[in-house]
Design a protein around this motif. Structure first.
Motif, PDB file in Angstrom:
ATOM      1  N   ALA A 173       0.832  -1.200   0.000  1.00 41.83           N
ATOM      2  CA  ALA A 173       0.000   0.000   0.000  1.00 41.83           C
ATOM      3  C   ALA A 173       0.868   1.254   0.000  1.00 41.83           C
ATOM      4  CB  ALA A 173      -0.909   0.010   1.228  1.00 41.83           C
ATOM      5  N   THR A 174       2.157   1.050  -0.142  1.00 40.55           N
ATOM      6  CA  THR A 174       3.080   2.173  -0.079  1.00 40.55           C
ATOM      7  C   THR A 174       2.880   3.121  -1.252  1.00 40.55           C
ATOM      8  OG1 THR A 174       4.703   0.885   1.123  1.00 40.55           O
ATOM      9  CG2 THR A 174       5.515   2.791  -0.045  1.00 40.55           C
ATOM     10  N   LEU A 175       3.092   4.384  -0.977  1.00 46.10           N
ATOM     11  CA  LEU A 175       2.929   5.413  -1.994  1.00 46.10           C
ATOM     12  C   LEU A 175       4.258   5.602  -2.720  1.00 46.10           C
ATOM     13  CD1 LEU A 175       1.201   7.871   0.492  1.00 46.10           C
ATOM     14  CD2 LEU A 175       0.117   6.055  -0.841  1.00 46.10           C
ATOM     15  N   ASN A 176       4.262   5.341  -4.001  1.00 47.50           N
ATOM     16  CA  ASN A 176       5.479   5.510  -4.798  1.00 47.50           C
ATOM     17  C   ASN A 176       5.288   6.741  -5.675  1.00 47.50           C
ATOM     18  OD1 ASN A 176       7.713   5.339  -6.466  1.00 47.50           O
ATOM     19  ND2 ASN A 176       7.640   3.097  -6.551  1.00 47.50           N
ATOM     20  N   ARG A 177       5.804   7.857  -5.193  1.00 46.44           N
ATOM     21  CA  ARG A 177       5.612   9.138  -5.877  1.00 46.44           C
ATOM     22  C   ARG A 177       6.869   9.527  -6.627  1.00 46.44           C
ATOM     23  NH1 ARG A 177       0.777  11.482  -6.529  1.00 46.44           N
ATOM     24  NH2 ARG A 177       1.238  13.503  -5.599  1.00 46.44           N
ATOM     25  N   LYS A 178       6.802   9.378  -7.941  1.00 39.90           N
ATOM     26  CA  LYS A 178       7.940   9.740  -8.801  1.00 39.90           C
ATOM     27  C   LYS A 178       9.215   9.026  -8.355  1.00 39.90           C
ATOM     28  CE  LYS A 178       5.157  12.737 -10.756  1.00 39.90           C
ATOM     29  NZ  LYS A 178       3.916  12.345 -10.083  1.00 39.90           N
ATOM     30  N   GLY A 179       9.044   7.741  -7.982  1.00 40.82           N
ATOM     31  CA  GLY A 179      10.201   6.941  -7.588  1.00 40.82           C
ATOM     32  C   GLY A 179      10.579   7.059  -6.132  1.00 40.82           C
TER      33      GLY A 179
ATOM     34  N   VAL B 205      -5.099  -1.685   1.022  1.00 38.78           N
ATOM     35  CA  VAL B 205      -4.948  -2.484  -0.199  1.00 38.78           C
ATOM     36  C   VAL B 205      -6.300  -2.891  -0.793  1.00 38.78           C
ATOM     37  CG1 VAL B 205      -3.984  -4.585  -1.191  1.00 38.78           C
ATOM     38  CG2 VAL B 205      -2.663  -3.267   0.470  1.00 38.78           C
ATOM     39  N   PRO B 206      -7.262  -3.411   0.015  1.00 39.47           N
ATOM     40  CA  PRO B 206      -8.564  -3.737  -0.572  1.00 39.47           C
ATOM     41  C   PRO B 206      -9.262  -2.534  -1.202  1.00 39.47           C
ATOM     42  CG  PRO B 206      -8.305  -4.858   1.522  1.00 39.47           C
ATOM     43  CD  PRO B 206      -7.151  -3.910   1.404  1.00 39.47           C
ATOM     44  N   VAL B 207      -9.183  -1.363  -0.560  1.00 36.26           N
ATOM     45  CA  VAL B 207      -9.803  -0.174  -1.151  1.00 36.26           C
ATOM     46  C   VAL B 207      -9.108   0.186  -2.457  1.00 36.26           C
ATOM     47  CG1 VAL B 207     -10.244   2.293  -0.864  1.00 36.26           C
ATOM     48  CG2 VAL B 207     -10.638   0.740   1.046  1.00 36.26           C
ATOM     49  N   LYS B 208      -7.790   0.079  -2.458  1.00 37.42           N
ATOM     50  CA  LYS B 208      -7.034   0.367  -3.676  1.00 37.42           C
ATOM     51  C   LYS B 208      -7.479  -0.548  -4.814  1.00 37.42           C
ATOM     52  CE  LYS B 208      -2.308   0.540  -5.529  1.00 37.42           C
ATOM     53  NZ  LYS B 208      -0.862   0.513  -5.201  1.00 37.42           N
ATOM     54  N   LYS B 209      -7.671  -1.821  -4.510  1.00 34.24           N
ATOM     55  CA  LYS B 209      -8.095  -2.767  -5.540  1.00 34.24           C
ATOM     56  C   LYS B 209      -9.502  -2.457  -6.039  1.00 34.24           C
ATOM     57  CE  LYS B 209      -5.082  -6.618  -4.251  1.00 34.24           C
ATOM     58  NZ  LYS B 209      -5.013  -8.014  -3.776  1.00 34.24           N
ATOM     59  N   VAL B 210     -10.367  -2.023  -5.113  1.00 37.31           N
ATOM     60  CA  VAL B 210     -11.729  -1.636  -5.524  1.00 37.31           C
ATOM     61  C   VAL B 210     -11.679  -0.456  -6.483  1.00 37.31           C
ATOM     62  CG1 VAL B 210     -13.858  -0.565  -4.699  1.00 37.31           C
ATOM     63  CG2 VAL B 210     -12.936  -2.558  -3.523  1.00 37.31           C
ATOM     64  N   LEU B 211     -10.899   0.551  -6.129  1.00 37.53           N
ATOM     65  CA  LEU B 211     -10.850   1.764  -6.939  1.00 37.53           C
ATOM     66  C   LEU B 211     -10.138   1.545  -8.264  1.00 37.53           C
ATOM     67  CD1 LEU B 211     -10.197   4.462  -4.198  1.00 37.53           C
ATOM     68  CD2 LEU B 211     -12.360   3.661  -5.149  1.00 37.53           C
ATOM     69  N   MET B 212      -9.300   0.519  -8.311  1.00 36.51           N
ATOM     70  CA  MET B 212      -8.651   0.176  -9.578  1.00 36.51           C
ATOM     71  C   MET B 212      -9.423  -0.916 -10.310  1.00 36.51           C
ATOM     72  SD  MET B 212      -4.596   0.403  -8.533  1.00 36.51           S
ATOM     73  CE  MET B 212      -4.051   0.313 -10.251  1.00 36.51           C
ATOM     74  N   LYS B 213     -10.634  -1.211  -9.782  1.00 40.18           N
ATOM     75  CA  LYS B 213     -11.566  -2.165 -10.400  1.00 40.18           C
ATOM     76  C   LYS B 213     -10.965  -3.554 -10.550  1.00 40.18           C
ATOM     77  CE  LYS B 213     -13.608   1.748 -12.819  1.00 40.18           C
ATOM     78  NZ  LYS B 213     -13.854   2.434 -14.089  1.00 40.18           N
ATOM     79  N   MET B 214     -10.230  -3.932  -9.481  1.00 42.24           N
ATOM     80  CA  MET B 214      -9.601  -5.257  -9.480  1.00 42.24           C
ATOM     81  C   MET B 214     -10.463  -6.293  -8.776  1.00 42.24           C
ATOM     82  SD  MET B 214      -5.701  -3.996  -8.731  1.00 42.24           S
ATOM     83  CE  MET B 214      -4.988  -5.631  -8.647  1.00 42.24           C
TER      84      MET B 214
ATOM     85  N   MET C 242     -16.787   0.000   3.491  1.00 39.45           N
ATOM     86  CA  MET C 242     -16.294  -0.575   2.239  1.00 39.45           C
ATOM     87  C   MET C 242     -17.388  -0.546   1.172  1.00 39.45           C
ATOM     88  SD  MET C 242     -13.822  -1.800   0.507  1.00 39.45           S
ATOM     89  CE  MET C 242     -12.529  -2.355   1.607  1.00 39.45           C
ATOM     90  N   ASP C 243     -18.620  -0.744   1.605  1.00 37.47           N
ATOM     91  CA  ASP C 243     -19.733  -0.716   0.661  1.00 37.47           C
ATOM     92  C   ASP C 243     -19.807   0.640  -0.037  1.00 37.47           C
ATOM     93  OD1 ASP C 243     -22.050  -2.064  -0.466  1.00 37.47           O
ATOM     94  OD2 ASP C 243     -23.245  -0.605   0.623  1.00 37.47           O
ATOM     95  N   TYR C 244     -19.482   1.691   0.696  1.00 37.75           N
ATOM     96  CA  TYR C 244     -19.486   3.033   0.111  1.00 37.75           C
ATOM     97  C   TYR C 244     -18.479   3.112  -1.032  1.00 37.75           C
ATOM     98  CZ  TYR C 244     -18.809   8.071  -0.378  1.00 37.75           C
ATOM     99  OH  TYR C 244     -18.703   9.344  -0.885  1.00 37.75           O
ATOM    100  N   PHE C 245     -17.265   2.595  -0.820  1.00 46.70           N
ATOM    101  CA  PHE C 245     -16.242   2.636  -1.866  1.00 46.70           C
ATOM    102  C   PHE C 245     -16.643   1.763  -3.051  1.00 46.70           C
ATOM    103  CE2 PHE C 245     -13.607   4.212   1.628  1.00 46.70           C
ATOM    104  CZ  PHE C 245     -12.913   5.226   0.992  1.00 46.70           C
ATOM    105  N   LEU C 246     -17.269   0.623  -2.771  1.00 47.59           N
ATOM    106  CA  LEU C 246     -17.710  -0.248  -3.859  1.00 47.59           C
ATOM    107  C   LEU C 246     -18.739   0.454  -4.744  1.00 47.59           C
ATOM    108  CD1 LEU C 246     -18.010  -3.564  -1.823  1.00 47.59           C
ATOM    109  CD2 LEU C 246     -16.548  -3.253  -3.834  1.00 47.59           C
ATOM    110  N   LYS C 247     -19.644   1.179  -4.125  1.00 51.30           N
ATOM    111  CA  LYS C 247     -20.702   1.853  -4.882  1.00 51.30           C
ATOM    112  C   LYS C 247     -20.186   3.095  -5.605  1.00 51.30           C
ATOM    113  CE  LYS C 247     -24.498   0.222  -1.964  1.00 51.30           C
ATOM    114  NZ  LYS C 247     -25.538   0.602  -0.961  1.00 51.30           N
ATOM    115  N   GLN C 248     -19.180   3.749  -5.022  1.00 50.18           N
ATOM    116  CA  GLN C 248     -18.696   5.006  -5.580  1.00 50.18           C
ATOM    117  C   GLN C 248     -17.444   4.837  -6.444  1.00 50.18           C
ATOM    118  OE1 GLN C 248     -20.237   7.999  -5.226  1.00 50.18           O
ATOM    119  NE2 GLN C 248     -21.866   6.909  -4.139  1.00 50.18           N
TER     120      GLN C 248
ATOM    121  N   LEU D 230      -2.697   5.319  -6.808  1.00 45.86           N
ATOM    122  CA  LEU D 230      -3.298   4.480  -7.838  1.00 45.86           C
ATOM    123  C   LEU D 230      -2.536   4.642  -9.147  1.00 45.86           C
ATOM    124  CD1 LEU D 230      -7.014   5.434  -7.081  1.00 45.86           C
ATOM    125  CD2 LEU D 230      -5.668   3.578  -6.065  1.00 45.86           C
ATOM    126  N   GLU D 231      -1.936   3.547  -9.596  1.00 43.64           N
ATOM    127  CA  GLU D 231      -1.186   3.573 -10.845  1.00 43.64           C
ATOM    128  C   GLU D 231      -2.152   3.653 -12.022  1.00 43.64           C
ATOM    129  OE1 GLU D 231      -0.821   1.242  -8.486  1.00 43.64           O
ATOM    130  OE2 GLU D 231       1.057   1.909  -7.562  1.00 43.64           O
TER     131      GLU D 231
END
Length: 655
Positions: free
Chosen positions: A521-527, A616-625, A642-648, A553-554
């Motif tokens: 879940a680490t943030l990789n910002r410009k390396g 990580v689960p929220v990240k996967k939801v938002l990346m439609k994984m 989590m249901d909120y993130f799934l719907k939005q 989110l990549e």
């Protein structure tokens, strides 16, 4: 990463010399001719000569055994290792070496009151449950499942199951039906031990309908034991009543079945938010020797002291709590809400019971800080020797709060480990100072390093947490995992023969360190890698912010977007001014790379049942994984979040 390393506490010479670690070090010099002039030297020996170190602990702690070992470590190529081959041990047998008439075996408090259990009564009840198990054909290798809160009966049952070589597995009664069945069905238990419900926040929650469904979902069950916890007159169909179990006719004294060192002791579970939970199986001997080591050397628990950790039976810290019995301490159990009737209930208990070791989660300490509690001015905590913190990174500000508002003489032991090993890789060290925001050191026998992307060791830089050498409490396997495929994939898929834990670590030259959250879940910002804890530490101090979640989110073409989700306190709105303040604070206290691209308000942040942010689960939801079809909402503490993130998922501004 910048961290001043401000010293908040330094052990006195007396503290150091009277520590269990110093006693062990003197023993090494006298008995083995081994002398070390610093903790660093001692630690180096423990990770370079594994057989000598772990073999010395067998002797030093006088491990109770049926047979001794032929070889400490047969091979060191993880995960294919065998510890103490030929040896037979029993965890409960080691516990009962500490019987005493001078102190209670257990102290228990819930929202109704407080009680004690003597060693005589504990042994009598364990013996009765043991006899019941034997008379019902439950024995070595059989699985017993429990649906119990953190009450004395849970420890009684665990010790009885353990004493005969059975395999223990427990879920907290606030777990949902599907979550429990999904876990227990994997191990096919022959016996279920359950209560009628639990209390929390001044309310009682009956679970009898859920228990019936759980029973129906476990076809392997042959027997059920029912403990009426909420209502003494409650009953459960086709179940043996607890009083009847305790009245089982017994002959002789409590006996112990000695089992091979690598015999399974219990099955713990991963959170299970994105698939079937991993049934993590630990060994009898592995956790025995590891718990003796950690509680003695890194928590410095002495015989006769009182050891408390706020936990439910659904968190590995409940299993870890048993270790206080191994070292002759009295565990203090608490069942209920840490915020009822007020946030000071645990501190009051600590004062009234003269507790020496107080363990909790980092979020609890942070909440106490945010509420402005002045514990030291309200309660007598003069007997308190250590405060343990785990479950999440402890913010630097919470370190200072402990020393300003609790006690300036207490030893703050921030630690990090996990369900995977049922112990800590890093944590307390009685030789070293406590520095603001830092964990003191790596634990003895834990060859932990930070790795860069090329797989090389690094210091003074954020890296992947890797353990290069085996530890006895690493899982022997995942239950029902043919050929160890899932086990190997979980820890050894990135570095062959080396354990990748999935956390980011920043290791300082002096051996102190910082855990920066999950590496996936680490943030990789410009390396540049940024741990999520860095963001939370800054954002959570801003007035009006109740909670937050940061993701990176990549996107296609090598781009990325970093949204920040915030939960606002009542009466606040996400105005342009507040957004500007958030970005300004992140830039000034962090760097330009810490500033999110977008900021959104959400009703709540989803957490696992063990209290971890579900980055990580929220990240996967938002990346439609994945979606509701691939996520077990029953394994989430607050599934509506989590249901909120799934719907939005498709309604945010970066798509």
């Amino acid at each position: 990463m910048t961290n001043s390393g401000k010293v908040l506490w330094t052990p006195s010479q007396e503290f150091v010399e009277q520590s269990n670690l110093a006693v062990y070090q003197r023993w090494l010099a006298q008995q083995k001719g081994l002398e070390f002039h610093s903790y660093s030297e001692l630690w180096q020996w423990t990770v370079e000569d594994l057989p000598s170190f772990w073999g010395s602990l067998w002797e030093y702690f006088q491990i109770v055994h049926g047979q001794t070992f032929d070889e400490v470590l047969s091979q060191d190529n993880m995960p294919n290792v065998e510890w103490f081959s030929g040896a037979t041990v029993n965890y409960a047998a080691q516990v009962f070496q500490n019987r005493s008439q001078e102190r209670p075996a257990l102290i228990f408090q819930n929202e109704e009151g407080r009680s004690e259990l003597s060693w005589e009564t504990l042994e009598k009840k364990v013996r009765a449950v043991q006899a019941f198990l034997i008379q019902n054909g439950i024995g070595k290798g059989d699985c017993v499942a429990a649906y119990l809160p953190n009450i004395p009966e849970a420890i009684i049952c665990f010790l009885a199951v353990n004493s005969i070589g059975g395999v223990w597995s427990c879920c907290s009664p606030d777990f949902g039906v599907d979550t429990v069945i999904e876990r227990f069905a994997q191990i096919q238990p022959r016996l279920l031990i359950t209560v009628d419900g639990y209390r929390y926040g001044g309310k009682s929650f009956s679970r009898l309908p859920e228990v019936e469904k759980i029973k129906g979902g476990l076809p392997s069950l042959e027997r059920c034991v029912f403990i009426p916890y909420l209502d003494s007159g409650a009953s459960l169909s086709s179940a043996q009543d607890w009083d009847e179990v305790l009245n089982t006719v017994t002959t002789g004294s409590l006996a112990f079945t000695f089992v091979p060192f690598d015999h399974p002791i219990w099955v713990l579970y991963s959170s299970g938010t994105t698939g079937k939970p991993k049934a993590i199986t630990h060994s009898h001997g592995g956790v025995l020797i590891e718990h003796l080591k950690y509680l003695s050397f890194h928590n410095d628990v002495h015989p006769g002291e009182r050891f408390f950790w706020f936990t439910t039976t659904g968190w590995m810290m409940w299993n870890f709590l048993q270790a206080s019995l191994l070292v002759g301490a009295t565990p203090v159990l608490f069942d209920g809400s840490p915020g009822y009737p007020s946030l000071e209930v645990l501190w009051r208990m600590t004062s009234e019971l003269s507790i020496q070791h107080f363990g909790t989660s980092a979020p609890f300490l942070t909440t106490c800080m945010k509420q402005g509690l002045d514990i030291g001015a309200t309660w007598d905590v003069s007997k308190l020797r250590s405060i343990g913190s785990t479950g999440a990174p402890l913010p630097p500000e919470a370190f200072e709060w402990v020393y300003n508002q609790v006690s300036d003489s207490v030893w703050l032991c921030s630690m990090s480990g996990g369900t995977d090993v049922c112990t800590a890789f890093v944590g307390g060290n009685p030789y070293m100072p406590v520095q603001k925001g830092r964990i003191q050191s790596r634990a003895l026998g834990c060859a932990l390093y930070g790795y860069d992307d090329a797989g090389s060791r690094i210091e003074e830089s954020l890296g992947e947490m890797v353990i290069e050498q085996p530890m006895p409490s690493m899982p022997i396997y995942f239950w029902n995992d043919p050929d160890n495929k899932r086990y190997t994939k979980s820890y050894f898929d990135m570095y062959s023969g080396k354990w990748r834990h999935g956390d980011w670590i920043y290791l300082y030259a002096d051996g102190s360190l910082i855990i920066q959250g999950r590496s996936d879940a680490t943030l990789n910002r410009k390396g540049i890698r940024i741990g999520t804890a860095e963001i939370y530490r800054i954002v959570d101090k801003i007035p009006g912010i109740q909670d937050s979640l940061i993701l990176n989110l990549e996107q296609e073409g090598g781009e990325d977007v970093m949204p920040l989700f915030v939960v606002l306190k009542e009466g606040f709105k996400l105005t342009d001014e507040l957004q500007s303040q958030i970005k300004r604070e992140l830039k000034s206290q962090g760097s330009p790379r810490h500033v999110p691209d977008l900021i959104y308000t959400v009703p709540d942040i989803p957490y696992t049942l063990s209290g971890k942010k579900m980055e990580v689960p929220v990240k996967k939801v938002l990346m439609k994984m994945h979606s509701t079809h691939t996520m077990n909402l029953d394994a989430i503490r607050n599934p509506e979040a989590m249901d909120y993130f799934l719907k939005q998922a498709g309604n945010f501004g970066w798509d």
